[in-house]
Write a protein that holds these residues in place. Structure first.
Motif, short mmCIF file in Angstrom:
data_model
loop_
_atom_site.label_atom_id
_atom_site.label_comp_id
_atom_site.label_asym_id
_atom_site.label_seq_id
_atom_site.Cartn_x
_atom_site.Cartn_y
_atom_site.Cartn_z
N ARG A 1 20.07 -2.33 11.37
CA ARG A 1 20.98 -1.29 10.90
C ARG A 1 20.47 0.06 11.37
NH1 ARG A 1 19.30 -1.19 4.47
NH2 ARG A 1 17.22 -2.07 4.73
N THR A 2 21.33 1.07 11.30
CA THR A 2 20.93 2.41 11.74
C THR A 2 21.03 3.43 10.62
OG1 THR A 2 23.18 2.84 12.54
CG2 THR A 2 21.58 2.01 14.14
N LYS A 3 21.46 3.01 9.43
CA LYS A 3 21.53 3.89 8.26
C LYS A 3 20.79 3.21 7.12
CE LYS A 3 24.86 6.69 5.63
NZ LYS A 3 26.30 7.03 5.46
N ILE A 4 19.88 3.95 6.48
CA ILE A 4 18.98 3.31 5.53
C ILE A 4 18.64 4.26 4.40
CG2 ILE A 4 16.80 4.07 6.59
CD1 ILE A 4 15.84 1.15 6.36
N LYS A 5 18.30 3.69 3.23
CA LYS A 5 17.92 4.51 2.09
C LYS A 5 16.40 4.71 2.06
CE LYS A 5 21.72 3.00 -0.92
NZ LYS A 5 22.06 2.31 -2.19
N PHE B 1 13.43 -0.59 4.66
CA PHE B 1 12.79 -0.76 5.96
C PHE B 1 13.76 -1.31 7.00
CE2 PHE B 1 12.01 -4.63 3.52
CZ PHE B 1 12.32 -5.64 4.41
N PHE B 2 13.51 -0.94 8.25
CA PHE B 2 14.26 -1.47 9.39
C PHE B 2 13.58 -2.74 9.90
CE2 PHE B 2 14.97 3.16 9.75
CZ PHE B 2 16.35 3.21 9.83
N SER C 1 2.55 -2.14 6.54
CA SER C 1 1.61 -1.24 7.22
C SER C 1 1.08 -0.17 6.28
CB SER C 1 2.27 -0.60 8.44
OG SER C 1 2.67 -1.57 9.38
N GLY C 2 0.86 -0.54 5.02
CA GLY C 2 0.31 0.37 4.03
C GLY C 2 1.31 1.28 3.36
N VAL C 3 2.60 1.13 3.67
CA VAL C 3 3.66 1.96 3.08
C VAL C 3 4.41 1.14 2.04
CG1 VAL C 3 5.75 3.31 3.52
CG2 VAL C 3 3.90 3.28 5.22
N SER C 4 4.52 1.67 0.82
CA SER C 4 5.23 0.95 -0.24
C SER C 4 6.72 0.87 0.08
CB SER C 4 5.01 1.64 -1.59
OG SER C 4 5.50 2.97 -1.56
N PRO D 1 8.88 0.66 7.83
CA PRO D 1 9.19 1.19 6.49
C PRO D 1 9.57 2.66 6.53
CG PRO D 1 6.82 1.10 6.81
CD PRO D 1 7.43 0.51 8.05
N VAL D 2 10.48 3.03 5.63
CA VAL D 2 10.86 4.43 5.44
C VAL D 2 10.28 4.85 4.09
CG1 VAL D 2 12.75 6.06 5.18
CG2 VAL D 2 12.95 4.16 6.80
N GLU D 3 9.23 5.63 4.12
CA GLU D 3 8.53 6.02 2.89
C GLU D 3 9.50 6.68 1.91
OE1 GLU D 3 5.81 7.64 0.04
OE2 GLU D 3 7.19 8.84 1.25
N ASN D 4 9.31 6.41 0.63
CA ASN D 4 10.26 6.81 -0.41
C ASN D 4 10.47 8.32 -0.52
OD1 ASN D 4 11.94 5.69 -2.70
ND2 ASN D 4 10.69 7.14 -3.84
#
Length: 318
Positions: A66-70, A74-75, A303-306, A112-115
Motif C-alpha cells: 500500500r502507499t497510504k498508511i497510519k 508498517f509497509f 527493526s527496534g521500532v514499536s 515500520p512507521v514510528e507512531n
C-alpha cells in the motif's frame, strides 16, 4: 555433284555434355529426396535455420502492499529480480531486506512507521548497484487520543535502570537472518484487550511525551501468557534484578528483525535461548514494574521500532 554442306551435317542438338550433367544433377536430387522421405524428414527441416536466442534482461522492481498508511503501522515491500540484498530507506532510516526462500531473487522488507511520525508525504527508496526506484507514500494520523494515567506513589517515582534500558533496547533491535514465524500470530492472552497500541500518554498530570508501545490485556493475576508465533527466547528479565519499570519481562525473537515483548509478568516459564512454538505457555500475567494493576503488556517491534501488534494477528506478514 555439287554438295550443299547443310545436307551432309547432322541436325543441331543441345550440347550433349550439358544434358548429361543436368541429368546427373537431377538424379542426385531425386536420390536425396528419397533418402529424406525414408528418414521421415522434410526438405524444409534440413534447410531450417537455427533461431538466434536473445536473452531478455530481468528488470529489478520495487512494489509495496500500500502507499497510504497510519502512524504505528508498517509497509510490506517486495523487490523482485535482485541478485543480492537491495538497500531500502524510509524517512532517512535504512531497513534490512531478506530473500524469500521459496522465491529466489525476491527480497522482502518490513518498513515500520514510528507512531510519532508527523503525518505527511514521504517516499520509500530502494537501491541495488546502478538501479534505484522511489515510490511516494503518505502517512496519516492514527486518530488515537490521549490517556491520562494516575500512578500510585510507590510507582510514580520509578525510572528504568541503565541495565533495563540496555538489555531491552539491545534485544529489541536483534536482526537474526532466519524467519521463524510461519503464519498469522495469535493473541498471547485470552483475556479482554484493555488499552490499545498508539495511544499517547500523560502520567499523573504531566506532559504528553510518550505513547503506549503495545497492546494490553486485562488478564487475572496468574492467567497464562502464550507465544503468539514460533520464536527463540532472547531475554528473561526480573524485577528483582533491576527491571523496575518493565517488571518481569520476556523478549522473543521471531527472526528477520521481528521481536516481541511481554511485560509485568508474575511468572516466567522459559529460559534464554529456548525455542518456543506458537501457543506454548511462556509465563503468567502479573503486576510487576510500573503497572496500575494485573495485566499483560504485549509489544511487537520491527527493526527496534514499536508497531501495531494487531496487524500481525489480522493479516499475513510475508
Amino acid at each position: 555433284m555439287s554438295g550443299d554442306s547443310s545436307l551432309t551435317q547432322p541436325p543441331s542438338h543441345p550440347d550433349t555434355a550439358s544434358c548429361i550433367i543436368e541429368a546427373m544433377n537431377n538424379m542426385r536430387l531425386l536420390n536425396l529426396l528419397s533418402l529424406l522421405l525414408s528418414l521421415n524428414l522434410s526438405f524444409s527441416t534440413c534447410l531450417a535455420v537455427e533461431p538466434v536466442k536473445v536473452e531478455s534482461k530481468e528488470v529489478t522492481i520495487l512494489s509495496l502492499d500500500r502507499t497510504k498508511i497510519k502512524q504505528g503501522e508498517f509497509f510490506q515491500a517486495l523487490i523482485k529480480n535482485a541478485n543480492k540484498p537491495p538497500r531500502i530507506w524510509f524517512n532517512s532510516k535504512e531497513f534490512p531486506s531478506y530473500e524469500i526462500i521459496c522465491s529466489p531473487k525476491t527480497y522482502r522488507v518490513l518498513i515500520p512507521v514510528e507512531n510519532m511520525t508527523n503525518p505527511g508525504k514521504y517516499s520509500i527508496l530502494a537501491k541495488l548497484d546502478s538501479w534505484e526506484q522511489k515510490i511516494p507514500v503518505e502517512v496519516t494520523d492514527n486518530g488515537k487520543g490521549v490517556s491520562k494515567i494516575t500512578l500510585s506513589p510507590d510507582k510514580a517515582d520509578l525510572y528504568p535502570t541503565e541495565k533495563e534500558l540496555n538489555y531491552v533496547g539491545r534485544n529489541l533491535h536483534i536482526t537474526s537472518p532466519t524467519k521463524l514465524w510461519r503464519s498469522k500470530f495469535i493473541y498471547p492472552s485470552k483475556a479482554d484487550r484493555s488499552s490499545p497500541f498508539g495511544v499517547k500518554r500523560s502520567y499523573n498530570g504531566g506532559p504528553v511525551d510518550s505513547y503506549h508501545k503495545g497492546l494490553d490485556f486485562a488478564g487475572e493475576m496468574g492467567s497464562p501468557v502464550y507465544a503468539p508465533a514460533d520464536a527463540r527466547v532472547l531475554l528473561t528479565g526480573y524485577e528483582k534484578d533491576g527491571f523496575v519499570v518493565h517488571g518481569n519481562t520476556i523478549i522473543l525473537d521471531h527472526g528477520q528483525s521481528v521481536t516481541s515483548i511481554y511485560m509485568h509478568l508474575s511468572k516466567i516459564d522459559v529460559k534464554e535461548g529456548q525455542p518456543v512454538k506458537q501457543g506454548d505457555k511462556i509465563g503468567e500475567v502479573g503486576h510487576t514494574g510500573v503497572s496500575t494493576g494485573p495485566h499483560l503488556h504485549w509489544g511487537v517491534y520491527l527493526s527496534g521500532v514499536s508497531t501495531e501488534p494487531e496487524l500481525f494477528v489480522k493479516q499475513e506478514v510475508l
